[in-house]
Design an enzyme around this catalytic site. Structure first.
Site, mmCIF file in Angstrom:
data_model
loop_
_atom_site.group_PDB
_atom_site.id
_atom_site.type_symbol
_atom_site.label_atom_id
_atom_site.label_comp_id
_atom_site.label_asym_id
_atom_site.label_seq_id
_atom_site.Cartn_x
_atom_site.Cartn_y
_atom_site.Cartn_z
ATOM 1 N N LYS A 44 -2.832 -4.256 -10.284
ATOM 2 C CA LYS A 44 -1.629 -3.928 -9.534
ATOM 3 C C LYS A 44 -0.408 -4.019 -10.446
ATOM 4 C CE LYS A 44 -3.749 -6.094 -5.480
ATOM 5 N NZ LYS A 44 -4.504 -4.903 -5.102
ATOM 6 N N HIS A 53 -6.951 0.208 -1.927
ATOM 7 C CA HIS A 53 -6.390 -1.012 -2.492
ATOM 8 C C HIS A 53 -4.860 -0.924 -2.533
ATOM 9 C CE1 HIS A 53 -10.193 -2.802 -3.637
ATOM 10 N NE2 HIS A 53 -10.565 -1.645 -4.161
ATOM 11 N N TYR A 102 0.854 -1.189 0.000
ATOM 12 C CA TYR A 102 0.000 0.000 0.000
ATOM 13 C C TYR A 102 0.893 1.244 0.000
ATOM 14 C CZ TYR A 102 -3.515 -3.396 1.504
ATOM 15 O OH TYR A 102 -4.349 -4.486 1.576
#
Length: 354
Positions: free
Chosen positions: A331, A300, A289
């Site tokens: 990601k 997220h 994070y």
């Protein structure tokens, strides 16, 4: 027009320079109107019917003799997408350093005469191995006292069906916004593969996202279970009343010297104000994070990290799995190249559509 293959180069006579280089970016002028082209360029001209042959050979014979089939697949695909490109050969137009790549790809609308490179492309078969050291030079980050990888190569992977997948590699520097505010001397108990914390739970969990509540992630009370990485990091900063050496010894018992490399990466991520957590659910070492204030306002995670050694060799299939999974959950996939001394180079790999 017939070409002549000599010393790995195809010589084209007549008005070849005007027809193929000046107007469409093929090859290397040799003076006058003559032109030298690489075998893959000659193969492309043959496939288009722009030349009649090379030493009497057609496309089939030329590809077999020069071993350029995979290069041809990539070259034709990029030409079809509207790019001019040059073989990364010493002395070829636009080529300063041929090491580590097979083609220099120019921005659309530009060619080898413009001096601007869009991609350094490396062609790889599905079953080839890819040493991580071949993806870019290592440079110093003098301002931070760290090193980072400058992976500048785009991998063009040709699978067994002849389909293409492009992966971009680049250096990466983790950076976040988490504020570290650690307590001291908290009572913790070291277990076989984790630690339990009984006091100061709310502060560590809410403000630093350390550990997971023993009663479940939705619980608002009860003890906190810490990974051995978290426990070692907190013990080093005197936040726990257990010795760092004891936690590290337990970690080495569990996973050998890999624990030291993962601890170095975990520490680096915390020191760059990011918040690393287990990446097990995503098949990686960490999910990270970058925009963090409290667990209550948790967004997220931004990227996944896999810890590998600096001499790691990628297998295209495994690399594809990592990048696909990371992309599927929105990601970035980052590899932490970590040596025995804890020095870390960061390499990001992502899917690319040229």
């Amino acid at each position: 027009m017939q070409g002549r293959l000599e010393d790995g180069v195809v010589h084209l006579p007549g008005d070849a320079r005007q027809r193929f280089h000046d107007s469409r970016g093929y090859g290397r002028p040799t003076g006058g109107n003559d032109l030298e082209v690489a075998p893959v360029e000659a193969a492309h001209l043959l496939s288009r019917g722009d030349i009649d042959g090379v030493d009497g050979m057609g496309l089939r014979e030329l590809l077999a003799r020069t071993g350029t089939t995979l290069d041809f697949v990539v070259y034709k695909d990029l030409r079809d997408r509207g790019f001019y490109l040059s073989p990364a050969r010493e002395g070829w137009p636009g080529v300063d350093d041929p090491e580590g790549s097979d083609f220099l790809v120019y921005p659309r609308g530009k060619g080898p005469w413009d001096g601007v490179v869009e991609y350094r492309m490396r062609v790889v078969g599905e079953r080839e191995s890819i040493p991580v050291s071949s993806l870019g030079e290592i440079v110093e980050q003098s301002s931070a006292g760290r090193r980072t990888s400058s992976g500048e190569v785009v991998l063009a992977i040709v699978d067994e069906d002849g389909d293409l997948t492009y992966f971009d590699t680049e250096g990466y520097e983790p950076e976040g916004s988490a504020v570290e505010d650690l307590p001291s001397g908290l009572d913790a108990e070291l277990l076989s593969d984790r630690a339990l914390l009984w006091d100061g739970v709310d502060h560590l969990y809410q403000q630093g996202f350390y550990g997971q509540r023993l009663y479940g992630r939705n619980a608002d009370s009860g003890p906190l279970q810490l990974s051995l990485l978290e426990a070692a990091y907190l013990a080093r900063r005197d936040a726990l009343d257990i010795a760092e050496s004891d936690v590290v010894a337990r970690g080495r018992d569990v996973e050998g010297d890999r624990f030291d490399r993962r601890l170095a990466v975990y520490t680096e991520l915390r020191e760059t104000k990011t918040v690393p957590k287990s990446g097990f659910k995503f098949g990686s070492d960490f999910r990270v994070y970058t925009d963090f204030e409290t667990v209550s306002d948790l967004s997220h995670s931004e990227f996944l990290v896999r810890v590998v050694t600096p001499d790691h060799t990628f297998v295209p299939r495994d690399l594809s799995l990592d990048v696909r999974l990371a992309g599927g959950v929105r990601k970035r996939m980052v590899f932490a190249l970590t040596d025995a001394k804890g020095e870390i180079d960061w390499l990001s790999v992502s899917r690319l559509t040229p």
